[in-house]
Design an enzyme around this catalytic site. Structure first.
Site, PDB file in Angstrom:
ATOM      1  N   HIS A  15       0.839  -1.207   0.000  1.00  8.76           N
ATOM      2  CA  HIS A  15       0.000   0.000   0.000  1.00  8.76           C
ATOM      3  C   HIS A  15       0.872   1.255   0.000  1.00  8.76           C
ATOM      4  CE1 HIS A  15      -3.310   2.686   1.294  1.00  8.76           C
ATOM      5  NE2 HIS A  15      -2.375   3.238   2.056  1.00  8.76           N
ATOM      6  N   GLU A  16       1.921   1.267   0.824  1.00 10.00           N
ATOM      7  CA  GLU A  16       2.824   2.423   0.853  1.00 10.00           C
ATOM      8  C   GLU A  16       3.584   2.566  -0.462  1.00 10.00           C
ATOM      9  OE1 GLU A  16       2.827   4.611   3.243  1.00 10.00           O
ATOM     10  OE2 GLU A  16       1.344   3.453   4.352  1.00 10.00           O
ATOM     11  N   GLU A  64      -5.526   7.380  -0.812  1.00  8.91           N
ATOM     12  CA  GLU A  64      -5.548   6.141  -0.045  1.00  8.91           C
ATOM     13  C   GLU A  64      -6.290   5.040  -0.805  1.00  8.91           C
ATOM     14  OE1 GLU A  64      -4.015   5.381   2.798  1.00  8.91           O
ATOM     15  OE2 GLU A  64      -3.068   7.355   2.648  1.00  8.91           O
ATOM     16  N   HIS A 122       1.678   4.563  -2.998  1.00 11.82           N
ATOM     17  CA  HIS A 122       1.824   6.023  -2.939  1.00 11.82           C
ATOM     18  C   HIS A 122       3.034   6.481  -3.742  1.00 11.82           C
ATOM     19  CE1 HIS A 122      -1.420   6.706  -0.168  1.00 11.82           C
ATOM     20  NE2 HIS A 122      -0.923   5.887   0.739  1.00 11.82           N
TER      21      HIS A 122
END
Length: 725
Positions: free
Chosen positions: A371-372, A451, A375
């Site tokens: 998930h990071e 997100e 970004h």
């Protein structure tokens, strides 16, 4: 640039027409309105916390009703603390402004410097003003911070720091604030003093460069002053992270684990760094059963064993004393030491149990990092950085248009001086407060969008289920209450709630399944279109063969009729004197030939009309397929498998009816001609005309069927949409 500043000055020229006191109370009133709005949102959220609810189905596998009650209690306590603290700060700042604390503190700073012969030195006076403000803010904030950590967090089992650790932390933060804040503000004031008309550009560049420098030095040099950072040990988790980084070409340099458990039980993960030197930081509370003191614990245990053995050897070598008093003392001492060791072991076992019962598995930690990575891959950090720099340039431009207006300083009781530091404080904290409220809300909405995009990135890489489990565990471990007021969450939450994550994941999976069904549906439609085109091609081949036979038959008939006519004419010319011309037979043959030609012309027209009908059928079928696809896209967000099955069945039935009608038209029109020629000229003409009529009637019936089919499909879609709603 000059045009920009002049335009902004004209926009804010109305401020000069306002009375200073009216302007002061107007700015103060807006801050009061914002505070009331914040308290209203907090009240809505507090009512949401007080409302009794059961564990949602999405969390039933990781959270019990007892844990939900604990999360509700923790959320209520935090809300009460935040509200009381916020009201206290608002009352404090309002009272200080009303009694004129700003001009008094500024003059006091000047008087202190005057004792040391520093007169009218604005930069030193500003530095002293900031120092007094920061010391007061730290001292007044210590009781609140102490209560939050050692009462509220301690009550719910999150606080892990001691009093000594807390005091050291507070002193370090204060010294670090001095070291960073005073030089930066001093240089900024100097740039504004000597920058001329374009000082706001230089000030913007200076703050931008300093922000990048701090972003570089903080994780490398400042953060280790407060927490312990160790490289992640070799193992399955480390190798999985490195493989994932290599797969998406993430420039991974190092992986650290920070000892967050020494401060709190909360967990987190992030990455930092510029260009090709990215570093990942994981909290030890995020990794299930992970401890930074694992090797040290083994060493300590070994040392304790060695000490125990040496003590036993020394006791064996000592002479045996038979004194009763010494025996009792040794017994009491031994019991005390045993109790201390037992308590230490119990605490260690309790800590180890907490670490094994909380945190995420390796695949779940990898999903969080995925998930990071999303970004980074989607350039979210770069976008946020660019937005912040553009916003900084805008506010400095507004400051350049406002800071020379005496009305602003007079409103806050600065009648004789216009300090740059006070101008920064008034403009950034009060004048631009409405703009910052809107800007903050926009950033919150953008962050929530980012997100969701990062979640999609993790799902695309095959970590969607693991990410869902990790978020659930983090929700439970951090005692996050899963239910939130919609308005409060929209205004405050930069990250979506867990239920929003779950709903978004479900809708994304539904859209994915619908896309797969639609793809299969389009493939089946394509196969059906290919079959129909194949049948039409075969019909055209048959029609072409029949046309060839008809052309050959016509040539034979014409040749035979011409031969007979020529022979009859020759006989008439040769035997003109002996025989009389048989005009009736000649007229009969000529009429027969004309009828055959007319029949052939009608047949050609019929076949041409049939070709047009077939082409029109193909066009109608394509239009129906396009309509079905467009309707599938329209229902995509609401439809499920039955809708696609229904549309596919309707299309199959429709296409089978089209094929039957086309076949009827072709057979009726094409077979009329050959049969007519075999039976006779008159009958052939009648059959040909009948075939044409049948073809036209079939086409009309086919069109009516298409219209009826369209209407039924529209009714089915409307009924299904109503059912879904």
């Amino acid at each position: 640039m000059v045009f920009l500043i002049s335009t902004l000055e004209e926009c804010f020229s109305f401020l000069d027409k306002i009375e200073p006191n009216l302007l002061f109370y107007g700015l103060l009133s807006f801050t009061l309105i914002v505070s009331i709005w914040e308290h209203y949102l907090s009240y809505r959220q507090y009512c949401n916390y007080k409302r009794h609810q059961t564990v949602p189905d999405e969390l039933a596998d990781v959270m019990t009703n007892q844990e939900l009650d604990k999360a509700r209690s923790y959320a209520i306590d935090k809300m009460r603390y935040n509200e009381i603290h916020s009201i206290f700060n608002e009352v404090e700042s309002t009272v200080l402004l009303l009694i004129g604390i700003l001009p008094w503190l500024w003059s006091t700073s000047g008087n202190i410097l005057l004792k040391y012969d520093y007169n009218n030195h604005e930069i030193l006076q500003s530095a002293l003003f900031l120092s007094i403000t920061m010391i007061y803010s730290t001292i007044s904030g210590v009781p609140w911070s102490y209560y939050y950590h050692f009462v509220l967090e301690e009550k719910h089992g999150f606080n892990k720091q001691t009093i000594g650790f807390f005091i050291k932390d507070t002193i370090k933060k204060l010294l670090l604030t001095f070291v960073l804040t005073l030089p930066i503000f001093s240089l900024l004031i100097k740039i504004i003093q000597i920058g001329g008309d374009y000082f706001f550009v230089y000030a913007w560049l200076f703050i931008t460069i300093m922000s990048l420098i701090i972003a570089f030095i903080y994780p490398n040099y400042i953060a280790p002053l407060f927490d312990r950072y160790d490289p992640l040990r070799e193992g399955e988790l480390r190798s999985s992270i490195e493989k994932l980084a290599e797969k998406i070409k993430f420039p991974l340099a190092k992986i650290y684990v920070v000892e967050g458990s020494a401060r709190s039980a909360h967990s987190n993960a992030y990455f930092y760094g510029f260009f090709k030197a990215k570093r990942i930081v994981l909290y030890d509370t995020l990794i299930k059963g992970y401890s930074l003191h694992k090797d040290e614990d083994k060493t300590d245990k070994g040392n304790k064993l060695d000490e125990t053995k040496s003590e036993k050897n020394e006791e064996e070598t000592k002479p045996i004393e038979t004194s009763k008093l010494e025996t009792e003392d040794n017994t009491l001492t031994h019991r005390k030491i045993s109790d201390d060791k037992k308590n230490t072991v119990d605490e260690d076992q309790k800590t180890a149990k907490e670490k094994t019962s909380t945190g995420c598995e390796s695949d779940e930690v990898l999903a969080v990092l995925c998930h990071e990575f999303g970004h980074w891959f989607l350039s979210h950090n770069l976008v946020n950085l660019c937005i912040s720099f553009v916003n900084l340039f805008l506010v400095f431009s507004i400051f350049a248009a406002l800071f020379k207006r005496t009305i602003l300083y007079e409103a806050f009781a600065f009648t004789q001086t216009r300090p740059i530091l006070i101008g920064l404080l008034i403009i950034f904290q009060y004048v631009l407060s409405p703009y910052f409220e809107v800007f903050s809300f926009a950033l919150t909405a953008l962050s929530r969008r980012f997100e969701f995009q990062a979640d999609h990135f993790a799902v695309k890489l095959g970590h969607g289920d693991q990410l869902g489990r990790a978020l659930k565990k983090l929700e439970k471990d951090n005692m996050s209450y899963p239910f939130s007021d919609k308005l409060y969450a929209t205004y405050h939450y930069s990250h979506p709630t867990l239920l929003e994550h779950e709903i978004h994941t479900i809708s994304h999976n539904l859209a994915k399944h619908i896309a797969i069904i639609e793809q299969l549906h389009s493939q089946s439609n394509e196969n059906q279109r290919l079959k129909l085109a194949h049948h039409i091609h075969l019909l055209r081949i048959k029609i072409g063969g029949q046309m060839t036979s008809l052309d050959r038959l016509q040539e034979e008939l014409l040749f035979s009729s011409l031969t007979e006519n020529n022979s009859s004419l020759n006989e008439i010319d040769q035997n003109d004197s002996q025989h009389s011309p048989t005009s009736n037979e000649f007229r009969h043959r000529q009429i027969t030939t004309n009828r055959l030609n007319d029949s052939y012309d009608l047949l050609e027209q019929d076949l041409a009309y049939l070709h047009e009908a077939i082409d029109e059928v193909n066009t109608i079928i394509k239009q129906q397929n396009q309509k079905l696809l467009s309707k599938t896209e329209h229902v995509q967000n609401n439809a499920e498998d039955p809708s696609h099955n229904t549309s596919s069945l309707i299309q199959k039935v429709m296409q089978s009816r089209y094929f039957a009608l086309v076949s009827g038209a072709v057979i009726g029109a094409s077979l009329g001609g050959p049969v007519g020629f075999m039976v006779g000229a008159k009958v052939g003409a009648l059959v040909t005309l009948s075939g044409s009529a049948v073809g036209a009637l079939s086409l009309n019936i086919m069109r009516q069927k298409v219209l009826d089919n369209n209407e039924s499909q529209n009714n089915d879609c409307a009924t299904y949409n109503q059912a879904m709603l």
